[in-house]
Design a protein around this motif. Structure first.
Motif, mmCIF file in Angstrom:
data_model
loop_
_atom_site.group_PDB
_atom_site.id
_atom_site.type_symbol
_atom_site.label_atom_id
_atom_site.label_comp_id
_atom_site.label_asym_id
_atom_site.label_seq_id
_atom_site.Cartn_x
_atom_site.Cartn_y
_atom_site.Cartn_z
ATOM 1 N N PHE A 150 -13.733 0.568 51.254
ATOM 2 C CA PHE A 150 -13.076 0.401 52.552
ATOM 3 C C PHE A 150 -12.971 1.743 53.253
ATOM 4 O O PHE A 150 -13.125 2.795 52.636
ATOM 5 N N SER A 181 -4.232 -8.427 39.977
ATOM 6 C CA SER A 181 -4.116 -8.167 41.404
ATOM 7 C C SER A 181 -4.861 -6.892 41.778
ATOM 8 O O SER A 181 -4.777 -5.895 41.070
ATOM 9 N N SER A 237 -10.639 -11.329 46.145
ATOM 10 C CA SER A 237 -10.699 -11.791 47.538
ATOM 11 C C SER A 237 -11.837 -11.111 48.283
ATOM 12 O O SER A 237 -12.542 -11.735 49.079
ATOM 13 N N THR A 238 -12.000 -9.826 48.028
ATOM 14 C CA THR A 238 -13.069 -9.083 48.690
ATOM 15 C C THR A 238 -14.423 -9.697 48.359
ATOM 16 O O THR A 238 -15.262 -9.895 49.251
ATOM 17 N N HIS A 275 -5.356 -16.285 39.466
ATOM 18 C CA HIS A 275 -4.661 -15.381 38.552
ATOM 19 C C HIS A 275 -4.447 -16.038 37.200
ATOM 20 O O HIS A 275 -4.002 -15.414 36.269
ATOM 21 N N CYS A 328 -8.176 -6.439 41.948
ATOM 22 C CA CYS A 328 -9.474 -6.194 41.311
ATOM 23 C C CYS A 328 -10.626 -6.604 42.211
ATOM 24 O O CYS A 328 -11.773 -6.559 41.801
ATOM 25 N N GLY A 329 -10.338 -7.037 43.409
ATOM 26 C CA GLY A 329 -11.419 -7.290 44.360
ATOM 27 C C GLY A 329 -11.901 -8.726 44.411
ATOM 28 O O GLY A 329 -12.970 -9.003 44.942
ATOM 29 N N GLU A 336 -7.301 -18.306 45.486
ATOM 30 C CA GLU A 336 -5.979 -18.618 44.938
ATOM 31 C C GLU A 336 -5.289 -19.709 45.736
ATOM 32 O O GLU A 336 -4.158 -19.533 46.199
ATOM 33 N N THR A 361 -10.730 3.280 49.473
ATOM 34 C CA THR A 361 -10.530 2.376 48.340
ATOM 35 C C THR A 361 -11.861 1.769 47.909
ATOM 36 O O THR A 361 -12.597 1.229 48.730
HETATM 37 N N1 LIG Z 1 -9.017 -4.214 54.606
HETATM 38 C C1 LIG Z 1 -8.795 -3.388 53.556
HETATM 39 N N2 LIG Z 1 -8.729 -2.063 53.746
HETATM 40 C C2 LIG Z 1 -8.516 -1.233 52.716
HETATM 41 N N3 LIG Z 1 -8.364 -1.611 51.442
HETATM 42 C C3 LIG Z 1 -8.419 -2.927 51.177
HETATM 43 C C4 LIG Z 1 -8.627 -3.892 52.219
HETATM 44 N N4 LIG Z 1 -8.638 -5.121 51.665
HETATM 45 C C5 LIG Z 1 -8.438 -4.930 50.352
HETATM 46 N N5 LIG Z 1 -8.306 -3.620 50.049
HETATM 47 C C6 LIG Z 1 -8.131 -3.023 48.712
HETATM 48 O O1 LIG Z 1 -9.202 -3.464 47.912
HETATM 49 C C7 LIG Z 1 -8.751 -3.773 46.615
HETATM 50 C C8 LIG Z 1 -9.129 -5.197 46.268
HETATM 51 O O2 LIG Z 1 -8.439 -6.099 47.135
HETATM 52 P P1 LIG Z 1 -8.552 -7.658 47.006
HETATM 53 O O3 LIG Z 1 -7.698 -8.240 48.056
HETATM 54 O O4 LIG Z 1 -9.970 -8.050 46.978
HETATM 55 O O5 LIG Z 1 -7.892 -7.895 45.573
HETATM 56 P P2 LIG Z 1 -7.571 -9.261 44.845
HETATM 57 O O6 LIG Z 1 -8.259 -9.219 43.537
HETATM 58 O O7 LIG Z 1 -7.870 -10.408 45.725
HETATM 59 O O8 LIG Z 1 -6.001 -9.148 44.612
HETATM 60 P P3 LIG Z 1 -4.900 -10.304 44.654
HETATM 61 O O9 LIG Z 1 -5.059 -11.037 43.364
HETATM 62 O O10 LIG Z 1 -3.610 -9.566 44.707
HETATM 63 O O11 LIG Z 1 -5.169 -11.150 45.858
HETATM 64 C C9 LIG Z 1 -7.261 -3.531 46.598
HETATM 65 O O12 LIG Z 1 -7.009 -2.275 46.006
HETATM 66 C C10 LIG Z 1 -6.873 -3.512 48.040
HETATM 67 O O13 LIG Z 1 -5.803 -2.631 48.254
#
Ligand SMILES: Nc1ncnc2c1ncn2[C@@H]1O[C@H](COP(=O)(O)OP(=O)(O)OP(=O)(O)O)[C@@H](O)[C@H]1O
Ligand SMILES: [Mg+2]
Lengths: 282, 279
Positions: free
Chosen positions: B34, B60, B65-66, B213, B62-63, B180, B38
Motif C-alpha cells: 500500500f 487479522s 480481504s486484500t 477467522h 494477514c491480507g 467474513e 504496508t
Molecule cells: N487501504 C489500505 N491502505 C494501507 N494499508 C492497508 C489498506 N488496506 C489494508 N491495509 C493493511 O494491509 C494489511 C492486510 O489487510 P487486510 O484487510 O487484507 O487483512 P485481513 O486479513 O482481511 O484482516 P481482518 O481479518 O482483520 O479483516 C493490514 O496490515 C492492513 O493494515
C-alpha cells in the motif's frame, strides 16, 4: 427448487405502530401550545398586575390588537421579507447543491475554491452588507445577495460532506458492477447525501431569514417597498413599542413557518429509512 | 448472456493469456504494497480450481480481504498477475461472473429489499420488468420471498446478510467471493447460513472463495483451506479437506471433523508463533 429455511416469521412485520400514533400526536401539539399559553398568560398577568406602561412592555393582548389594527400596512412588509427569504434560500439550495457536487467530485476544484467559501462564511454579513449596498443598485437584489451569502455555506458544506459519506463497501460494489459515474451519483452518492442536505436546509432556512432581516437593518431602507426589519426600525424611532413587538411576532412566525416546512419535508424524504427521522418503538 | 473473455489483470491492465483445464483463477507471484508502505501480501501464488470451495483462513491483518479484493478486481496487485482461465467456461472477468458479499450486509438503507437485490441488474441495464423474476428467485433462494417490499432496517442481522447473498447471486455469478460474511452473527444463525451457502454452491455450480477467522467454519464448508500468516501476509499452508458433501450436522459432530479442525488449528497456531497479533 428448495428454499432456505427461515425461523423468522414469514410475513413482513407492520412497522409503524398505529396504537401510539394518535395520542402521541395530540401530546406533541398540546404540550408546546399549553406551555406557550401559560407563558403568555403569565406575561399578561404581570403587565396588568404591575401596571407596566406599554412603552416599556406591552401586554400580549395589546401586541395582538396592534397587529390586527396595523395588519394592512404590515402585510406588504411581511410578504417582502418572506419573498426575500425564500428566494435567498432557493438560491442557496441550488448553488450550494451545484457547487457542493462539483467540490465533492473534484478535489482539485475544492482545494482551489474552498477558501473563498470559507471567507464568505466567516466574514460577518453585517460587515459586508454596506459594500454590497454600494455596488448593487437595486435594494432588493442587494438584500438578496446578503441573505444568500449567509444561507449558502451550510448548503455547500453539507452537500460536500454528504456526497463523501457514502459507504465504502457500497462504493466498491458499484465499481464491481462497473457502474457509470452518473449511476454512482444517482443511486449511491445522492441518496447518501440526502440526510446531510436536509440538515443543511434546516440551518440555511433559519439563516436566510436572519440574513434578510440583518441586511435590511444595514440598508436602513425606508419607504413603501420594504420588509419587516424596516417596520421594526421605524417603530423604534417613533418609540412605538407595541408596533415593534407586532412586527417581531411576524418575523418569528416567518421563521417558524420555514422551520416547520423543513421538518415536514425532511420527514417525507427520510422518514422511511434514515435514523434521524425514525421513531424508536417501545 | 455472459460474454466470454479471458485475460490477465496486472498492474498494467488486462492481457489475454492462459489455458489450463479446471483452473479458474491463477494467482502468480502477487505482492501488494500500500501507499503507506504496508506489505499486505508477499509472493502469493495460488491456483483456484473451478467448483472449489476454498477458504482463506488467517489472523487479522494477514491480507485475506486484500487478496479477495484483488481477485474481484477492486484493487490491482503491485506486482504479479491474476489470470482468469479461458477454457474454464466461466467467462472470467465479466461483471456478471463475480458476486461479492462483504462482512457487513452493506445494503442501501433508503431502498427496499427488492431494490437492493435488483441493484446489480439495474447497473448493467436490465429493465425492472425483465429483472423481476430473477430478483424474486434470488430472494426465494434465501428464504426472503415475502420481504421484497421491506426496508433493511426492519430486518434482523441474519436476514440482512441473506439479502446481501441474494444480491450477490442475482446475476448468477460463477464465482462467489465472501469476506467474513457471518463473523458478526450468532452461532445458530451462522450454522444455518453455512448450510445455505453450501446448498447454493452445489446447486449453482459455484466456485466459492470464502474468507474467515474461524477454523470450525472453514473446515465445515471448504474442500480446501489456505492458511495465511501476517506481516507480511503470506500463505503458510494449503490443506485439502476431503470429507464428502453434502455435509450436515452429522459431519459437524464426527471424529473426522474434529480431526480436521485439530489439524487446521495446529497449522493456524504455527502462524501466530513469534507474532504479535492484534485480534
Ligand atoms: N487501504 C489500505 N491502505 C494501507 N494499508 C492497508 C489498506 N488496506 C489494508 N491495509 C493493511 O494491509 C494489511 C492486510 O489487510 P487486510 O484487510 O487484507 O487483512 P485481513 O486479513 O482481511 O484482516 P481482518 O481479518 O482483520 O479483516 C493490514 O496490515 C492492513 O493494515
Ligand atoms: Mg478482512
Amino acid at each position: 427448487m428448495e428454499t432456505m429455511s427461515t425461523t423468522e416469521s414469514q410475513k413482513p412485520r407492520v412497522v409503524q405502530a398505529a396504537v401510539t400514533g394518535k395520542g402521541e400526536r395530540l401530546l406533541r401539539l398540546a404540550l408546546p401550545l399549553a406551555t406557550m399559553f401559560a407563558w403568555l398568560a403569565a406575561w399578561e398577568f404581570y403587565v396588568w398586575q404591575q401596571a407596566v406602561p406599554p412603552y416599556i412592555l406591552p401586554a400580549p393582548s395589546l401586541i395582538l390588537q396592534t397587529l390586527v389594527e396595523n395588519f394592512s400596512s404590515l402585510e406588504s412588509s411581511l410578504w417582502f421579507t418572506l419573498r426575500l427569504t425564500l428566494m435567498a434560500l432557493a438560491l442557496a439550495v441550488l448553488s450550494g447543491a451545484l457547487i457542493g457536487t462539483i467540490f465533492a467530485l473534484s478535489p482539485l476544484i475544492e482545494l482551489s475554491f474552498f477558501p473563498f467559501a470559507i471567507m464568505l462564511q466567516v466574514t460577518p454579513i453585517i460587515a459586508i452588507a454596506p459594500l454590497i449596498m454600494i455596488y448593487v443598485d437595486s435594494t432588493f437584489a442587494a438584500l438578496l445577495i446578503c441573505a444568500w451569502i449567509v444561507a449558502f455555506f451550510p448548503m455547500l458544506s453539507n452537500t460536500v460532506i454528504g456526497l463523501r459519506s457514502a459507504d465504502h463497501n457500497l462504493k466498491a460494489l458499484f465499481r464491481l458492477y462497473r457502474a457509470t459515474p452518473w449511476q454512482t451519483f444517482r443511486y449511491l452518492l445522492a441518496p447518501s447525501a440526502l440526510p446531510f442536505f436536509m440538515a443543511g436546509l434546516k440551518i440555511a432556512g433559519g439563516l436566510a431569514l436572519i440574513g434578510a432581516v440583518v441586511a435590511e437593518f444595514v440598508a436602513g431602507a425606508s419607504g413603501r417597498d420594504t420588509g419587516l426589519a424596516s417596520r421594526i426600525l421605524e417603530a423604534s424611532f417613533r418609540n412605538e413599542i407595541p408596533r415593534m413587538f407586532s412586527s417581531l411576532v411576524l418575523v418569528s412566525m416567518c421563521g417558524m413557518a420555514i422551520f416547520m416546512i423543513n421538518i415536514w419535508l425532511s420527514k417525507r424524504l427520510l422518514g422511511y429509512w434514515h435514523e434521524s427521522e425514525i421513531k424508536s418503538e417501545g | 448472456m455472459a460474454h466470454q473473455r479471458a485475460g490477465v489483470v496486472t498492474a498494467m491492465g488486462i492481457v489475454p493469456t492462459m489455458t489450463k483445464a479446471d483452473s479458474l483463477i491463477r494467482i502468480s507471484g502477487v505482492d501488494k504494497r500500500f501507499a503507506n508502505g504496508t506489505v499486505a501480501l508477499r509472493d502469493l501464488s495460488l491456483d483456484i480450481g473451478q467448483r472449489q470451495f476454498i477458504s482463506f483462513l488467517g489472523p487479522s491483518g494477514c491480507g485475506k480481504s486484500t487478496a479477495l479484493r484483488m481477485i474481484a478486481g477492486l484493487t490491482a496487485p503491485s506486482t504479479g498477475s491474476i489470470e482468469w482461465s479461458k477454457e474454464s467456461g466461466a467467462a472470467s472477468k465479466h461483471v456478471h461472473d463475480i458476486g461479492f458479499v462483504f462482512q457487513e450486509p452493506t445494503l442501501m438503507p433508503w431502498a427496499t429489499v427488492f431494490e437492493n437485490v435488483y441493484l446489480p441488474l439495474k447497473l448493467v441495464g436490465t429493465s425492472r420488468k425483465a429483472a423481476q423474476p430473477l430478483v424474486e428467485e434470488a430472494l426465494e433462494q434465501v428464504g426472503l420471498a415475502n420481504f421484497a417490499a421491506v426496508y433493511p432496517r426492519e430486518l434482523s442481522g441474519g436476514m440482512k446478510m441473506r439479502v446481501s447473498i441474494a444480491r450477490a447471486m442475482v446475476t448468477r455469478p460463477r464465482v462467489l467471493l465472501m469476506d467474513e460474511p457471518f463473523a458478526a452473527l450468532d452461532e445458530m444463525t451462522r450454522i444455518k447460513l453455512n448450510n445455505d451457502v453450501l446448498r447454493l454452491w452445489s446447486e449453482h455450480d459455484l466456485t466459492v472463495i470464502f474468507v474467515t477467522h474461524s477454523v470450525w467454519e472453514s473446515v465445515y464448508l471448504s474442500n480446501r483451506i489456505i492458511v495465511m500468516a501476517a506481516r507480511p501476509g503470506r500463505v503458510v499452508d494449503d490443506i485439502t479437506i476431503s470429507a464428502p458433501y453434502p455435509r450436515d450436522e452429522e459431519f459437524r459432530v464426527s471424529a473426522e471433523y474434529a480431526e480436521y479442525c485439530k489439524h487446521v488449528s495446529k497449522a493456524l497456531r504455527s502462524t501466530l508463533d513469534g507474532n504479535d497479533v492484534d485480534h
